[in-house]
Design an enzyme around this catalytic site. Structure first.
Site, PDB file in Angstrom:
ATOM      1  N   ASN A  45       0.839  -1.216   0.018  1.00  0.00           N
ATOM      2  CA  ASN A  45      -0.014  -0.120   0.020  1.00  0.00           C
ATOM      3  C   ASN A  45       0.899   1.218   0.020  1.00  0.00           C
ATOM      4  O   ASN A  45       2.076   1.192   0.480  1.00  0.00           O
ATOM      5  CB  ASN A  45      -1.061  -0.023   1.378  1.00  0.00           C
ATOM      6  CG  ASN A  45      -0.247  -0.137   2.483  1.00  0.00           C
ATOM      7  OD1 ASN A  45       0.577  -0.785   2.612  1.00  0.00           O
ATOM      8  ND2 ASN A  45      -1.171   0.549   3.537  1.00  0.00           N
ATOM      9  N   GLU A  58      -3.083  -4.525  -3.004  1.00  0.00           N
ATOM     10  CA  GLU A  58      -3.667  -5.623  -4.198  1.00  0.00           C
ATOM     11  C   GLU A  58      -3.807  -4.902  -5.686  1.00  0.00           C
ATOM     12  O   GLU A  58      -3.124  -5.691  -6.527  1.00  0.00           O
ATOM     13  CB  GLU A  58      -4.912  -5.956  -3.784  1.00  0.00           C
ATOM     14  CG  GLU A  58      -5.100  -6.653  -2.446  1.00  0.00           C
ATOM     15  CD  GLU A  58      -5.202  -5.810  -1.431  1.00  0.00           C
ATOM     16  OE1 GLU A  58      -5.992  -6.056  -0.293  1.00  0.00           O
ATOM     17  OE2 GLU A  58      -4.989  -4.655  -1.286  1.00  0.00           O
ATOM     18  N   CYS A  87     -10.412  -4.600  -0.029  1.00  0.00           N
ATOM     19  CA  CYS A  87     -11.250  -3.575   0.331  1.00  0.00           C
ATOM     20  C   CYS A  87     -12.379  -3.705  -1.025  1.00  0.00           C
ATOM     21  O   CYS A  87     -11.788  -4.628  -1.862  1.00  0.00           O
ATOM     22  CB  CYS A  87     -10.887  -2.323   0.425  1.00  0.00           C
ATOM     23  SG  CYS A  87     -10.253  -1.599  -1.448  1.00  0.00           S
TER      24      CYS A  87
END
Length: 132
Positions: A45, A58, A87
């Site tokens: 991230n 991701e 998410c």
């Protein structure tokens, strides 16, 4: 995919997590995306002071793989400070390329050998499809 291979993918995600830029949330995430040909693309991230510009691990892995010409995937592994499934945005982006039986391995950074397996179809039922 065998449990051994899932663990190797989780270990790669744990390594990618070490590069996370998470100075705002303090929640570091790493991912490892396995392509059909056996290549692995990593992501972490990358947060931003303007939170809307933050990109999840991701999507970093997926966009790197697509940039390199890959569009077929076998599995993704995600390692975070605690167990955390993708998410909603990441689920939809993954769903663009992955079928309902696509495995999503999720582990805690404290114990990446103990993990959960989710299937894309369960994580995002009735996902959006564009049919022109």
């Amino acid at each position: 995919m065998s449990k051994h291979s899932a663990i190797e993918l989780l270990e790669a995600a744990a390594e990618a997590r070490k590069n996370a830029h998470s100075k705002y949330s303090k929640f570091s995430v790493g991912s490892a995306l396995l392509t059909e040909d056996g290549s692995v693309f990593l992501g972490c991230n990358v947060e931003n002071a303007s939170y809307g510009l933050t990109i999840c691990a991701e999507r970093v892995a997926l966009t790197s793989a697509v940039t390199a010409g890959h569009k077929s995937f076998q599995a993704i592994a995600i390692v975070a400070d605690k167990l955390a499934a993708p998410c909603g945005a990441c689920r939809q982006v993954l769903a663009e390329f992955c079928e309902d039986d696509f495995p999503v391995y999720v582990a805690s950074a404290k114990d990446s050998a103990s993990f959960e397996t989710h299937l894309m179809g369960k994580l995002l039922p009735e996902r959006f499809h564009f049919n022109p």
